[in-house]
Design a protein around this motif. Structure first.
Motif, PDB file in Angstrom:
ATOM      1  N   UNK A   1      -2.770  30.768  41.066  1.00 17.19           N
ATOM      2  CA  UNK A   1      -3.859  30.622  40.101  1.00 17.19           C
ATOM      3  C   UNK A   1      -3.314  30.618  38.674  1.00 17.19           C
ATOM      4  N   UNK A   2      -2.382  31.507  38.377  1.00 13.51           N
ATOM      5  CA  UNK A   2      -1.799  31.565  37.030  1.00 13.51           C
ATOM      6  C   UNK A   2      -1.104  30.246  36.703  1.00 13.51           C
ATOM      7  N   UNK A   3      -0.308  29.716  37.625  1.00 13.30           N
ATOM      8  CA  UNK A   3       0.447  28.486  37.372  1.00 13.30           C
ATOM      9  C   UNK A   3      -0.483  27.283  37.186  1.00 13.30           C
ATOM     10  N   UNK A   4      -1.459  27.141  38.067  1.00  8.11           N
ATOM     11  CA  UNK A   4      -2.353  25.989  37.978  1.00  8.11           C
ATOM     12  C   UNK A   4      -3.241  26.070  36.747  1.00  8.11           C
ATOM     13  N   UNK A   5      -3.707  27.253  36.400  1.00  6.43           N
ATOM     14  CA  UNK A   5      -4.554  27.382  35.217  1.00  6.43           C
ATOM     15  C   UNK A   5      -3.749  27.167  33.940  1.00  6.43           C
ATOM     16  N   UNK A   6      -2.468  27.532  33.950  1.00 11.09           N
ATOM     17  CA  UNK A   6      -1.621  27.300  32.782  1.00 11.09           C
ATOM     18  C   UNK A   6      -1.436  25.812  32.528  1.00 11.09           C
ATOM     19  N   UNK A   7      -1.257  25.028  33.586  1.00  7.07           N
ATOM     20  CA  UNK A   7      -1.114  23.573  33.441  1.00  7.07           C
ATOM     21  C   UNK A   7      -2.383  22.979  32.834  1.00  7.07           C
TER      22      UNK A   7
ATOM     23  N   UNK B   1      -9.577  55.512  23.019  1.00  8.90           N
ATOM     24  CA  UNK B   1     -10.320  55.326  24.260  1.00  8.90           C
ATOM     25  C   UNK B   1     -11.539  54.428  24.089  1.00  8.90           C
ATOM     26  N   UNK B   2     -11.729  53.879  22.887  1.00  7.46           N
ATOM     27  CA  UNK B   2     -12.825  52.943  22.635  1.00  7.46           C
ATOM     28  C   UNK B   2     -12.304  51.540  22.349  1.00  7.46           C
ATOM     29  N   UNK B   3     -11.058  51.286  22.730  1.00  3.30           N
ATOM     30  CA  UNK B   3     -10.449  49.970  22.563  1.00  3.30           C
ATOM     31  C   UNK B   3     -10.057  49.431  23.939  1.00  3.30           C
ATOM     32  N   UNK B   4     -10.461  48.195  24.197  1.00  5.67           N
ATOM     33  CA  UNK B   4     -10.097  47.523  25.443  1.00  5.67           C
ATOM     34  C   UNK B   4      -9.721  46.085  25.113  1.00  5.67           C
ATOM     35  N   UNK B   5      -8.564  45.639  25.585  1.00  6.30           N
ATOM     36  CA  UNK B   5      -8.093  44.269  25.362  1.00  6.30           C
ATOM     37  C   UNK B   5      -8.100  43.536  26.701  1.00  6.30           C
ATOM     38  N   UNK B   6      -8.539  42.281  26.690  1.00  8.71           N
ATOM     39  CA  UNK B   6      -8.563  41.457  27.894  1.00  8.71           C
ATOM     40  C   UNK B   6      -7.707  40.213  27.664  1.00  8.71           C
ATOM     41  N   UNK B   7      -6.859  39.878  28.621  1.00 11.91           N
ATOM     42  CA  UNK B   7      -5.960  38.731  28.475  1.00 11.91           C
ATOM     43  C   UNK B   7      -5.881  37.957  29.783  1.00 11.91           C
ATOM     44  N   UNK B   8      -5.674  36.630  29.677  1.00 13.19           N
ATOM     45  CA  UNK B   8      -5.467  35.777  30.836  1.00 13.19           C
ATOM     46  C   UNK B   8      -3.999  35.428  30.976  1.00 13.19           C
ATOM     47  N   UNK B   9      -3.430  35.679  32.139  1.00 17.52           N
ATOM     48  CA  UNK B   9      -1.994  35.437  32.317  1.00 17.52           C
ATOM     49  C   UNK B   9      -1.641  33.961  32.244  1.00 17.52           C
ATOM     50  N   UNK B  10      -2.597  33.065  32.560  1.00 19.20           N
ATOM     51  CA  UNK B  10      -2.335  31.635  32.491  1.00 19.20           C
ATOM     52  C   UNK B  10      -2.747  31.006  31.181  1.00 19.20           C
ATOM     53  N   UNK B  11      -3.102  31.822  30.197  1.00 21.49           N
ATOM     54  CA  UNK B  11      -3.584  31.317  28.908  1.00 21.49           C
ATOM     55  C   UNK B  11      -2.422  30.713  28.118  1.00 21.49           C
ATOM     56  N   UNK B  12      -2.599  29.466  27.681  1.00 23.15           N
ATOM     57  CA  UNK B  12      -1.582  28.822  26.859  1.00 23.15           C
ATOM     58  C   UNK B  12      -2.124  28.443  25.479  1.00 23.15           C
ATOM     59  N   UNK B  13      -3.409  28.742  25.191  1.00 26.01           N
ATOM     60  CA  UNK B  13      -3.932  28.594  23.836  1.00 26.01           C
ATOM     61  C   UNK B  13      -3.734  29.886  23.052  1.00 26.01           C
TER      62      UNK B  13
ATOM     63  N   UNK C   1      -6.084  36.605  36.272  1.00 30.18           N
ATOM     64  CA  UNK C   1      -5.192  35.479  36.583  1.00 30.18           C
ATOM     65  C   UNK C   1      -5.839  34.127  36.299  1.00 30.18           C
ATOM     66  N   UNK C   2      -6.160  33.886  35.042  1.00 31.50           N
ATOM     67  CA  UNK C   2      -6.789  32.629  34.662  1.00 31.50           C
ATOM     68  C   UNK C   2      -6.289  32.192  33.306  1.00 31.50           C
ATOM     69  N   UNK C   3      -6.941  31.157  32.742  1.00 30.52           N
ATOM     70  CA  UNK C   3      -6.493  30.645  31.446  1.00 30.52           C
ATOM     71  C   UNK C   3      -7.511  30.925  30.344  1.00 30.52           C
ATOM     72  N   UNK C   4      -7.447  30.140  29.280  1.00 31.55           N
ATOM     73  CA  UNK C   4      -8.243  30.432  28.095  1.00 31.55           C
ATOM     74  C   UNK C   4      -9.734  30.255  28.330  1.00 31.55           C
ATOM     75  N   UNK C   5     -10.112  29.269  29.118  1.00 29.82           N
ATOM     76  CA  UNK C   5     -11.532  29.009  29.342  1.00 29.82           C
ATOM     77  C   UNK C   5     -11.955  29.179  30.798  1.00 29.82           C
TER      78      UNK C   5
END
Length: 401
Positions: free
Chosen positions: A44-50, A341-353, A375-379
């Protein structure tokens, strides 16, 4: 006060069927290595990055067209010298690392006008929705740019959409959209805001400068003005984004709202992280796929990176000065005000933007706070149901406790 318990996210509030492939919280060393992922997650990470690379190239092409006028400016020695003066101004402000100096508070509360939103908005929210607007009280931080910035008539009218319960005000979740992605309907569906509304939150969707109805007449796309006026223009756009949101907070406070959580995607994640370093009325903050060093991010965006490199070469730009000036609007330059404890960051491993390394930089600056990856990309936010559950459980103690 809550209408439903946020232990699960019903499928009917998600805009599209999204595979519920679990992500996880980062470990003490940060995001997982490739070897730490399951085979399904790696696929999923590889395909979403492409897929993200194709989207990134399209957006970078638009930005390239936007930046063409700055090439002409670079050829003009007088204009190039003026731009260097502007960069020194922001570099000096950044060096002070004082958010109150960099982003002065609004001088007076806004005079807000409100009207009912269209029936589609109320159907999506399953509640009362108002479109609000008010005149921006922002004055350019750099005195040399005040006359120029005041001339953006449409941009200087602030717009937002407010989802309110009849028995309100209630704890309010504010959302800041990404670059070019200002449509209320899209953001309401993409972030499953009807679900948060059903959990008992009021909801506010804030429109960034130069986006949506704030775009100047004849703008070729929403958000064009953010990058059309050089680096100084971007710095002032960020300053106005912070100022106008603080005016919106003044309005919410006047109506009785006493608890506000803030989230945002991409450019909105960048803005939300910055606001959380400036205004102490933010109870909790959740940057989603954020950028924190836009200049470094654009360095990887072909063909926009070639236009930037050519412009800097023609103008003889001082790279160190550019780096110092860009820190003016970076959340990495200021300390966050919400507790760890009031901070949360979310990131996508396949994000290339907004590469996940950008979110990891913020995580380190924010003292290794809560950090969730999917395990996804930017959108294509694969595992979005998973991180929505993470968000609702994270927010509940601060917003309803």
């Amino acid at each position: 006060m809550r209408d439903v318990e946020p232990d699960s996210v019903p499928d009917e509030v998600l805009p599209l069927p999204v595979p519920d492939v679990r992500g996880a919280d980062a470990t003490a060393r940060g995001l997982p290595r490739r070897v730490d992922l399951t085979l399904r997650q790696r696929l999923i990470v590889d395909s979403s990055a492409v897929a993200d690379l194709a989207l990134r190239t399209s957006i970078a092409s638009l930005l390239s067209v936007t930046m063409v006028p700055t090439l002409a400016q670079a050829l003009n020695r007088s204009a190039a010298a003026t731009e260097q003066e502007h960069l020194r101004f922001y570099a000096e402000l950044a060096a002070a690392q004082d958010p109150q100096l960099s982003f002065p508070a609004p001088q007076s509360p806004p005079r807000v006008s409100s009207r009912a939103a269209n029936p589609v908005a109320e159907w999506v929210a399953h509640g009362k929705v108002r479109n609000i607007r008010f005149e921006s009280g922002f004055r350019a931080v750099n005195p040399a740019l005040r006359d120029h910035r005041a001339g953006f008539a449409r941009n200087n009218i602030v717009h937002a959409q407010h989802w309110r319960h009849d028995d309100g005000p209630r704890p309010t979740l504010c959302l800041i959209h990404g670059f070019m992605g200002s449509a209320y309907l899209f953001n309401g569906l993409f972030f499953s805001l009807p679900w948060f509304y059903r959990c008992g939150y009021d909801v506010v969707l804030y429109t960034l400068p130069f986006h949506g109805r704030r775009a100047e007449k004849y703008s070729p796309f929403s958000g064009h003005g953010y990058f059309a006026h050089g680096m100084a223009g971007f710095a002032e756009a960020m300053a106005q984004a912070v100022h106008d949101f603080r005016s919106l907070l003044d309005y919410l406070e006047f109506t009785g709202v006493d608890r506000v959580a803030l989230t945002g995607m991409s450019l909105g994640g960048y803005t939300s992280a910055l606001i959380a370093s400036v205004d102490d009325r933010i109870q909790a903050v959740i940057p989603n796929v954020p950028v924190v060093t836009p200049d470094r991010t654009v360095d990887e965006w072909f063909p926009a990176n070639k236009v930037v490199a050519l412009r800097d070469r023609i103008a003889g730009t001082d790279t160190a000065l550019v780096d110092a000036a860009t820190m003016y609007s970076s959340p990495l330059n200021y300390r966050p005000l919400p507790a760890k404890d009031r901070r949360l960051i979310i990131a996508g491993l396949g994000d290339r933007l907004a590469p996940p390394e950008q979110a990891e930089m913020l995580w380190r600056h924010w003292d290794h706070c809560a950090f969730h990856w999917f395990p996804g990309n930017h959108v294509l936010h694969v595992s979005q149901p998973d991180y929505l559950r993470r968000m609702t459980k994270f927010l509940a103690p601060f917003m309803f406790g």
